[in-house]
Design a protein around this motif. Structure first.
Motif, PDB file in Angstrom:
ATOM      1  N   PRO A   5      93.955  59.549 -13.301  1.00 45.19           N
ATOM      2  CA  PRO A   5      94.636  58.869 -14.397  1.00 45.19           C
ATOM      3  C   PRO A   5      94.375  59.562 -15.728  1.00 45.19           C
ATOM      4  N   GLN A   6      95.335  59.449 -16.625  1.00 42.29           N
ATOM      5  CA  GLN A   6      95.204  59.992 -17.974  1.00 42.29           C
ATOM      6  C   GLN A   6      94.526  58.948 -18.850  1.00 42.29           C
ATOM      7  N   ILE A   7      93.532  59.355 -19.617  1.00 41.86           N
ATOM      8  CA  ILE A   7      92.871  58.435 -20.538  1.00 41.86           C
ATOM      9  C   ILE A   7      93.843  58.130 -21.667  1.00 41.86           C
ATOM     10  N   TYR A   8      94.164  56.858 -21.847  1.00 41.63           N
ATOM     11  CA  TYR A   8      95.050  56.465 -22.943  1.00 41.63           C
ATOM     12  C   TYR A   8      94.256  56.297 -24.237  1.00 41.63           C
ATOM     13  N   GLU A  18      99.406  35.038 -21.844  1.00 41.82           N
ATOM     14  CA  GLU A  18      99.877  33.789 -21.266  1.00 41.82           C
ATOM     15  C   GLU A  18      99.508  33.733 -19.781  1.00 41.82           C
ATOM     16  N   ALA A  19      99.509  32.539 -19.236  1.00 42.25           N
ATOM     17  CA  ALA A  19      99.315  32.372 -17.798  1.00 42.25           C
ATOM     18  C   ALA A  19     100.470  33.054 -17.067  1.00 42.25           C
ATOM     19  N   GLY A  20     100.191  33.547 -15.866  1.00 41.44           N
ATOM     20  CA  GLY A  20     101.227  34.181 -15.056  1.00 41.44           C
ATOM     21  C   GLY A  20     100.818  35.557 -14.584  1.00 41.44           C
ATOM     22  N   ASP A  21     101.792  36.271 -14.032  1.00 45.47           N
ATOM     23  CA  ASP A  21     101.563  37.609 -13.487  1.00 45.47           C
ATOM     24  C   ASP A  21     101.713  38.668 -14.572  1.00 45.47           C
ATOM     25  N   HIS A  22     100.853  39.664 -14.504  1.00 50.07           N
ATOM     26  CA  HIS A  22     100.876  40.792 -15.427  1.00 50.07           C
ATOM     27  C   HIS A  22     100.640  42.057 -14.609  1.00 50.07           C
ATOM     28  N   TRP A  23     101.182  43.183 -15.083  1.00 52.98           N
ATOM     29  CA  TRP A  23     101.061  44.463 -14.383  1.00 52.98           C
ATOM     30  C   TRP A  23     100.401  45.475 -15.300  1.00 52.98           C
ATOM     31  N   TRP A  24      99.135  45.818 -14.989  1.00 54.83           N
ATOM     32  CA  TRP A  24      98.333  46.758 -15.768  1.00 54.83           C
ATOM     33  C   TRP A  24      98.643  48.189 -15.336  1.00 54.83           C
ATOM     34  N   CYS A  25      98.796  49.085 -16.300  1.00 56.64           N
ATOM     35  CA  CYS A  25      99.026  50.512 -16.038  1.00 56.64           C
ATOM     36  C   CYS A  25      97.718  51.165 -15.588  1.00 56.64           C
ATOM     37  N   SER A  26      97.718  51.760 -14.405  1.00 57.23           N
ATOM     38  CA  SER A  26      96.513  52.439 -13.912  1.00 57.23           C
ATOM     39  C   SER A  26      96.576  53.952 -14.106  1.00 57.23           C
ATOM     40  N   CYS A  27      97.756  54.481 -14.489  1.00 57.05           N
ATOM     41  CA  CYS A  27      97.903  55.942 -14.590  1.00 57.05           C
ATOM     42  C   CYS A  27      97.677  56.477 -16.004  1.00 57.05           C
ATOM     43  N   GLY A  28      97.821  55.625 -17.017  1.00 56.85           N
ATOM     44  CA  GLY A  28      97.648  56.045 -18.399  1.00 56.85           C
ATOM     45  C   GLY A  28      98.893  56.644 -19.034  1.00 56.85           C
ATOM     46  N   LEU A  29     100.016  56.670 -18.323  1.00 60.13           N
ATOM     47  CA  LEU A  29     101.226  57.311 -18.826  1.00 60.13           C
ATOM     48  C   LEU A  29     102.225  56.355 -19.462  1.00 60.13           C
ATOM     49  N   THR A  66      87.749  52.286 -15.309  1.00 55.98           N
ATOM     50  CA  THR A  66      87.008  51.086 -14.963  1.00 55.98           C
ATOM     51  C   THR A  66      86.813  50.927 -13.454  1.00 55.98           C
ATOM     52  N   GLN A  67      85.712  50.334 -13.082  1.00 58.10           N
ATOM     53  CA  GLN A  67      85.444  49.994 -11.683  1.00 58.10           C
ATOM     54  C   GLN A  67      85.868  48.554 -11.397  1.00 58.10           C
ATOM     55  N   THR A  68      86.372  47.861 -12.424  1.00 52.44           N
ATOM     56  CA  THR A  68      86.808  46.464 -12.284  1.00 52.44           C
ATOM     57  C   THR A  68      88.232  46.293 -12.819  1.00 52.44           C
ATOM     58  N   PRO A  69      89.193  47.089 -12.297  1.00 50.33           N
ATOM     59  CA  PRO A  69      90.543  47.044 -12.837  1.00 50.33           C
ATOM     60  C   PRO A  69      91.166  45.646 -12.702  1.00 50.33           C
ATOM     61  N   PRO A  70      91.874  45.222 -13.704  1.00 51.55           N
ATOM     62  CA  PRO A  70      92.321  45.908 -14.905  1.00 51.55           C
ATOM     63  C   PRO A  70      91.380  45.718 -16.097  1.00 51.55           C
ATOM     64  N   HIS A  76      84.592  53.536 -20.829  1.00 52.33           N
ATOM     65  CA  HIS A  76      85.064  54.384 -21.932  1.00 52.33           C
ATOM     66  C   HIS A  76      83.906  54.956 -22.745  1.00 52.33           C
ATOM     67  N   GLN A  77      82.725  54.392 -22.605  1.00 50.87           N
ATOM     68  CA  GLN A  77      81.569  54.884 -23.356  1.00 50.87           C
ATOM     69  C   GLN A  77      80.982  56.148 -22.751  1.00 50.87           C
ATOM     70  N   VAL A  78      81.394  56.484 -21.514  1.00 50.10           N
ATOM     71  CA  VAL A  78      80.837  57.660 -20.846  1.00 50.10           C
ATOM     72  C   VAL A  78      81.880  58.708 -20.472  1.00 50.10           C
ATOM     73  N   VAL A  79      83.159  58.476 -20.795  1.00 50.36           N
ATOM     74  CA  VAL A  79      84.199  59.471 -20.450  1.00 50.36           C
ATOM     75  C   VAL A  79      84.537  60.321 -21.652  1.00 50.36           C
TER      76      VAL A  79
END
Length: 79
Positions: A5-8, A18-29, A66-70, A76-79
């Motif tokens: 993944p690209q670091i954003y 809000e409550a409901g479904d959300h889709w987190w970007c895992s690629c950074g693009l 992260t090891q706990t996505p999303p 981020h403190q070590v990359v």
């Protein structure tokens, strides 16, 4: 094999969602960070769906390490 993944950004996105479904970007693009907009096509990395049962303040990972996505785990403190 997926591309790395690209670091954003090297800080989390602190949001009130809000409550409901959300889709987190895992690629950074994605152009709509920290959420997916489909830019991951061909990377082997897809979005991570997460569901909130109540409106919640969250810290979403922007470094994509992260090891706990999303959610941010401080990677981020070590990359």
């Amino acid at each position: 094999m997926p591309k790395p993944p690209q670091i954003y950004a090297k800080h989390p996105a602190c949001l009130n969602l809000e409550a409901g479904d959300h889709w987190w970007c895992s690629c950074g693009l994605s152009g709509h960070q920290p959420f997916c907009d489909g830019e991951h096509t061909g990377t082997g990395l897809g979005p991570k769906k997460f569901t909130l049962s109540l409106p919640t303040q969250v810290r979403l990972c922007n470094c994509k390490q992260t090891q706990t996505p999303p959610f941010c785990d401080g990677s981020h403190q070590v990359v």
